[in-house]
Scaffold this motif. Structure first.
Motif, PDB file in Angstrom:
ATOM      1  N   LEU A  93      12.556   8.780  -2.852  1.00 15.68           N
ATOM      2  CA  LEU A  93      11.251   9.183  -2.341  1.00 15.68           C
ATOM      3  C   LEU A  93      11.383   9.776  -0.951  1.00 15.68           C
ATOM      4  CD1 LEU A  93       8.137   9.293  -2.358  1.00 15.68           C
ATOM      5  CD2 LEU A  93       8.157   6.924  -1.507  1.00 15.68           C
ATOM      6  N   PHE A  94      10.885  10.981  -0.789  1.00 16.87           N
ATOM      7  CA  PHE A  94      10.823  11.668   0.494  1.00 16.87           C
ATOM      8  C   PHE A  94       9.351  11.663   0.900  1.00 16.87           C
ATOM      9  CE2 PHE A  94      14.632  12.768  -1.603  1.00 16.87           C
ATOM     10  CZ  PHE A  94      15.578  13.036  -0.621  1.00 16.87           C
ATOM     11  N   GLN A  95       9.002  10.703   1.734  1.00 13.67           N
ATOM     12  CA  GLN A  95       7.601  10.380   2.008  1.00 13.67           C
ATOM     13  C   GLN A  95       7.032  11.230   3.141  1.00 13.67           C
ATOM     14  OE1 GLN A  95       6.592   6.191   3.196  1.00 13.67           O
ATOM     15  NE2 GLN A  95       5.431   7.335   4.725  1.00 13.67           N
ATOM     16  N   PRO A  96       5.806  11.702   2.982  1.00 14.32           N
ATOM     17  CA  PRO A  96       5.162  12.429   4.074  1.00 14.32           C
ATOM     18  C   PRO A  96       4.517  11.478   5.083  1.00 14.32           C
ATOM     19  CG  PRO A  96       3.680  12.344   2.216  1.00 14.32           C
ATOM     20  CD  PRO A  96       4.954  11.658   1.778  1.00 14.32           C
ATOM     21  N   ALA A  97       4.179  12.017   6.238  1.00 21.91           N
ATOM     22  CA  ALA A  97       3.256  11.390   7.199  1.00 21.91           C
ATOM     23  C   ALA A  97       3.594   9.956   7.560  1.00 21.91           C
ATOM     24  CB  ALA A  97       1.822  11.476   6.658  1.00 21.91           C
ATOM     25  N   GLU A  98       4.881   9.672   7.770  1.00 21.87           N
ATOM     26  CA  GLU A  98       5.229   8.324   8.243  1.00 21.87           C
ATOM     27  C   GLU A  98       4.790   8.124   9.677  1.00 21.87           C
ATOM     28  OE1 GLU A  98       6.948   5.189  10.314  1.00 21.87           O
ATOM     29  OE2 GLU A  98       7.642   7.241  10.700  1.00 21.87           O
ATOM     30  N   GLU A  99       4.895   9.150  10.503  1.00 19.12           N
ATOM     31  CA  GLU A  99       4.625   8.997  11.931  1.00 19.12           C
ATOM     32  C   GLU A  99       3.182   8.614  12.218  1.00 19.12           C
ATOM     33  OE1 GLU A  99       6.708   8.824  14.249  1.00 19.12           O
ATOM     34  OE2 GLU A  99       8.533   9.778  13.523  1.00 19.12           O
ATOM     35  N   THR A 100       2.263   8.927  11.327  1.00 17.76           N
ATOM     36  CA  THR A 100       0.865   8.567  11.529  1.00 17.76           C
ATOM     37  C   THR A 100       0.481   7.288  10.793  1.00 17.76           C
ATOM     38  OG1 THR A 100       0.099   9.874   9.642  1.00 17.76           O
ATOM     39  CG2 THR A 100       0.249  10.995  11.781  1.00 17.76           C
ATOM     40  N   GLY A 101       1.392   6.732  10.005  1.00 14.26           N
ATOM     41  CA  GLY A 101       1.076   5.537   9.234  1.00 14.26           C
ATOM     42  C   GLY A 101       0.281   5.802   7.980  1.00 14.26           C
ATOM     43  N   ALA A 102       0.022   7.082   7.662  1.00 11.98           N
ATOM     44  CA  ALA A 102      -0.830   7.405   6.518  1.00 11.98           C
ATOM     45  C   ALA A 102      -0.052   7.674   5.236  1.00 11.98           C
ATOM     46  CB  ALA A 102      -1.683   8.643   6.842  1.00 11.98           C
ATOM     47  N   ALA A 128       2.688   6.317   3.387  1.00 10.15           N
ATOM     48  CA  ALA A 128       2.989   5.354   2.330  1.00 10.15           C
ATOM     49  C   ALA A 128       1.733   4.983   1.553  1.00 10.15           C
ATOM     50  CB  ALA A 128       3.640   4.105   2.916  1.00 10.15           C
ATOM     51  N   ALA A 129       0.636   4.749   2.262  1.00  9.56           N
ATOM     52  CA  ALA A 129      -0.618   4.411   1.586  1.00  9.56           C
ATOM     53  C   ALA A 129      -1.074   5.546   0.683  1.00  9.56           C
ATOM     54  CB  ALA A 129      -1.691   4.083   2.623  1.00  9.56           C
ATOM     55  N   ALA A 130      -0.906   6.791   1.145  1.00 10.87           N
ATOM     56  CA  ALA A 130      -1.321   7.938   0.337  1.00 10.87           C
ATOM     57  C   ALA A 130      -0.459   8.088  -0.906  1.00 10.87           C
ATOM     58  CB  ALA A 130      -1.273   9.211   1.178  1.00 10.87           C
ATOM     59  N   VAL A 131       0.835   7.829  -0.781  1.00 13.05           N
ATOM     60  CA  VAL A 131       1.721   7.900  -1.941  1.00 13.05           C
ATOM     61  C   VAL A 131       1.332   6.839  -2.972  1.00 13.05           C
ATOM     62  CG1 VAL A 131       4.092   7.483  -2.713  1.00 13.05           C
ATOM     63  CG2 VAL A 131       3.666   8.972  -0.747  1.00 13.05           C
ATOM     64  N   MET A 133      11.555  -5.222  15.156  1.00 10.64           N
ATOM     65  CA  MET A 133      11.342  -4.105  16.063  1.00 10.64           C
ATOM     66  C   MET A 133       9.884  -4.104  16.528  1.00 10.64           C
ATOM     67  SD  MET A 133      14.133  -2.392  16.447  1.00 10.64           S
ATOM     68  CE  MET A 133      15.704  -2.003  15.654  1.00 10.64           C
ATOM     69  N   ARG A 134       9.675  -3.765  17.789  1.00 10.55           N
ATOM     70  CA  ARG A 134       8.296  -3.629  18.263  1.00 10.55           C
ATOM     71  C   ARG A 134       7.619  -2.407  17.646  1.00 10.55           C
ATOM     72  NH1 ARG A 134       7.025  -5.085  24.544  1.00 10.55           N
ATOM     73  NH2 ARG A 134       7.742  -7.266  24.523  1.00 10.55           N
ATOM     74  N   TRP A 135       8.396  -1.348  17.405  1.00 11.52           N
ATOM     75  CA  TRP A 135       7.777  -0.159  16.838  1.00 11.52           C
ATOM     76  C   TRP A 135       7.483  -0.370  15.354  1.00 11.52           C
ATOM     77  CZ3 TRP A 135      11.583   1.679  13.485  1.00 11.52           C
ATOM     78  CH2 TRP A 135      12.924   1.494  13.860  1.00 11.52           C
ATOM     79  N   SER A 136       6.584   0.456  14.848  1.00  9.77           N
ATOM     80  CA  SER A 136       6.023   0.228  13.515  1.00  9.77           C
ATOM     81  C   SER A 136       6.585   1.197  12.487  1.00  9.77           C
ATOM     82  CB  SER A 136       4.495   0.366  13.565  1.00  9.77           C
ATOM     83  OG  SER A 136       3.944  -0.534  14.499  1.00  9.77           O
ATOM     84  N   GLU A 137       6.410   0.832  11.236  1.00  8.39           N
ATOM     85  CA  GLU A 137       6.904   1.582  10.074  1.00  8.39           C
ATOM     86  C   GLU A 137       5.955   1.324   8.915  1.00  8.39           C
ATOM     87  OE1 GLU A 137       8.632   3.077   7.882  1.00  8.39           O
ATOM     88  OE2 GLU A 137      10.200   4.123   8.977  1.00  8.39           O
ATOM     89  N   ASP A 138       5.558   2.357   8.201  1.00  7.28           N
ATOM     90  CA  ASP A 138       4.636   2.106   7.087  1.00  7.28           C
ATOM     91  C   ASP A 138       5.348   1.735   5.793  1.00  7.28           C
ATOM     92  OD1 ASP A 138       5.571   4.570   6.188  1.00  7.28           O
ATOM     93  OD2 ASP A 138       3.605   5.532   6.105  1.00  7.28           O
ATOM     94  N   PHE A 139       6.670   1.591   5.836  1.00  9.27           N
ATOM     95  CA  PHE A 139       7.438   1.199   4.658  1.00  9.27           C
ATOM     96  C   PHE A 139       6.980  -0.147   4.098  1.00  9.27           C
ATOM     97  CE2 PHE A 139      11.202  -1.059   2.906  1.00  9.27           C
ATOM     98  CZ  PHE A 139      11.454  -0.237   1.825  1.00  9.27           C
ATOM     99  N   GLY A 140       6.462  -1.027   4.955  1.00  8.07           N
ATOM    100  CA  GLY A 140       6.045  -2.351   4.506  1.00  8.07           C
ATOM    101  C   GLY A 140       5.018  -2.320   3.389  1.00  8.07           C
ATOM    102  N   HIS A 191       2.374  15.900   0.771  1.00  7.11           N
ATOM    103  CA  HIS A 191       3.519  16.760   0.474  1.00  7.11           C
ATOM    104  C   HIS A 191       4.754  15.963   0.057  1.00  7.11           C
ATOM    105  CE1 HIS A 191       1.162  20.055   1.896  1.00  7.11           C
ATOM    106  NE2 HIS A 191       1.063  19.560   3.117  1.00  7.11           N
ATOM    107  N   GLY A 192       4.573  14.722  -0.384  1.00  9.31           N
ATOM    108  CA  GLY A 192       5.710  13.896  -0.764  1.00  9.31           C
ATOM    109  C   GLY A 192       6.448  14.417  -1.983  1.00  9.31           C
ATOM    110  N   VAL A 193       7.736  14.092  -2.038  1.00 12.42           N
ATOM    111  CA  VAL A 193       8.597  14.489  -3.159  1.00 12.42           C
ATOM    112  C   VAL A 193       9.336  13.246  -3.643  1.00 12.42           C
ATOM    113  CG1 VAL A 193      10.528  15.938  -3.907  1.00 12.42           C
ATOM    114  CG2 VAL A 193       8.926  16.786  -2.167  1.00 12.42           C
TER     115      VAL A 193
END
Length: 390
Positions: free
Chosen positions: A129-138, A140-143, A327-334, A56-58
């Motif tokens: 870019l308004f990216q979907p599904a960041e919380e699951t890590g899926a 950025a790869a899908a975009v 940060m210890r927490w993760s982000e799929d932006f990488g 659902h990204g825009v």
């Protein structure tokens, strides 16, 4: 520095942020949020809008009058499957769902940037870019896997995340790694039930699970944040049925692996699989299957992108926090950096007394909106050589 937004725009963006906060949609379900964002981008004068990116990204394109680099500014669409606990009038209307990570605020800051782009000449182009599904890590790869991505692929990429516990509007920046890699490991065990009076006639995963619950966390004891940092956290265990008459024939373990580098993560994965194989050798007939979930690669800031962000913050006289550890927490932006963009993840303090991310009473502070927009606009000015706001 003159403000890049008018007072009326700031008020409108705050109202929009609160409206988004009321209607959170979790990863993979961001249909209505995406539709609202696409409408706002069209009204802001975007030259082109892509919808349905990687789910659902825009994305919106703002073109300059001359050729030049492409700069992507990314934010996230999704909320969390957490019940919000708040007395705020704009609290979530959806049971069990909440914008408790600040993605509503991130979206509005990027929409605020869109308002400035519609009236500012530039060369090159900007992609929001308004990216979907960041919380699951899926997401950025899908975009990036979307067949339309080559039309969008940027030369530079930047993103924000707010950070509770840091002073309001302070800009944090890591030199090098900015967010840890992480992934969820789920192990499903299949044996055979038996009467509790005759457990020897069944195949129980109990002993294997008990051993792994001790051994797997030792793969990542935590400690100082260095290149070899690794943390393995046992998050769930289930054995058999809640009964006194049945010896168990199935079970499940869940573990989160976390590391500073992708190479260290690869080693943790291999070690975890070896431990499982060794444990299974002790029980004839017991089978196990591993599945991997919420896979995040490490995010690493490029030196050039970090320098651009630092210079922009200095020009705006914003307080800065140079971070020596990620940060210890993760982000799929990488993943955008791995795709070839010169990229940096920026952090913006959301208040020293702010509830932590994913707390049930988290609420993004609207006071951050003008600062976020101004910093992003300054970064774009530096790359695209547009007129400054002095």
């Amino acid at each position: 520095m003159a403000p890049v937004l008018t007072d009326d725009q700031i008020l409108q963006l705050g109202a929009l942020r609160r409206a988004l906060h009321q209607t959170p949609e979790v990863s993979g379900e961001e249909i209505q949020t995406a539709a609202r964002i696409a409408l706002e981008l069209a009204q802001a004068g975007a030259d082109r809008i892509w919808t349905g990116l990687g789910g659902h990204g825009v994305a919106a394109e703002f073109k300059g009058s001359q050729q030049g680099p492409t700069v992507l500014i990314r934010c996230e669409l999704d909320g969390l499957p957490i019940q919000e606990v708040s007395e705020a009038p704009h609290r979530s209307e959806y049971a069990g769902k909440g914008h408790l990570c600040g993605h509503d605020g991130h979206m509005v800051m990027v929409l605020g940037l869109a308002l400035t782009l519609a009236k500012r000449p530039q060369h090159g182009r900007v992609i929001l870019l308004f990216q979907p599904a960041e919380e699951t890590g899926a997401g950025a790869a899908a975009v990036i896997a979307d067949p339309r991505w080559p039309q969008i692929r940027p030369d530079y990429a930047f993103a924000y995340h707010n950070v509770p516990g840091r002073p309001l509007a302070e800009i944090g920046l890591c030199l090098g790694p900015s967010n840890c890699a992480s992934r969820g490991m789920k192990i499903n065990f299949t044996g055979k039930t038996s009467h509790a009076a005759a457990p020897e006639d069944g195949i129980s995963p109990g002993s294997v699970m008990a051993q792994l619950m001790q051994d797997l966390p030792l793969l990542g004891p935590g400690g100082p944040m260095q290149d070899d940092f690794a943390l393995a956290t046992l998050t769930h265990a289930h054995l058999g049925e809640p009964s006194f008459g049945i010896a168990p024939g199935s079970g499940e373990l869940r573990l989160t692996l976390r590391s500073q580098t992708d190479a260290r993560m690869d080693q943790m994965v291999a070690d975890a699989e070896n431990l499982l194989d060794a444990a299974l050798d002790q029980v004839d007939g017991l089978q196990a299957q591993i599945t991997w979930h919420d896979v995040f690669l490490a995010s690493v800031n490029a030196a050039e992108a970090a320098d651009l962000a630092t210079a922009a913050a200095q020009k705006l006289d914003l307080a800065q926090h140079v971070m020596t550890t990620p940060m210890r927490w993760s982000e799929d932006f990488g993943r955008f950096g791995l795709d070839g963009a010169t990229s940096a993840m920026l952090f913006i303090g959301s208040g020293e007394d702010q509830p932590q991310l994913h707390n049930p009473n988290f609420d993004f502070p609207d006071a951050l909106i003008p600062t976020g927009v101004s910093l992003l606009a300054r970064i774009l000015d530096q790359i695209l050589a547009t007129p400054t706001h002095d």
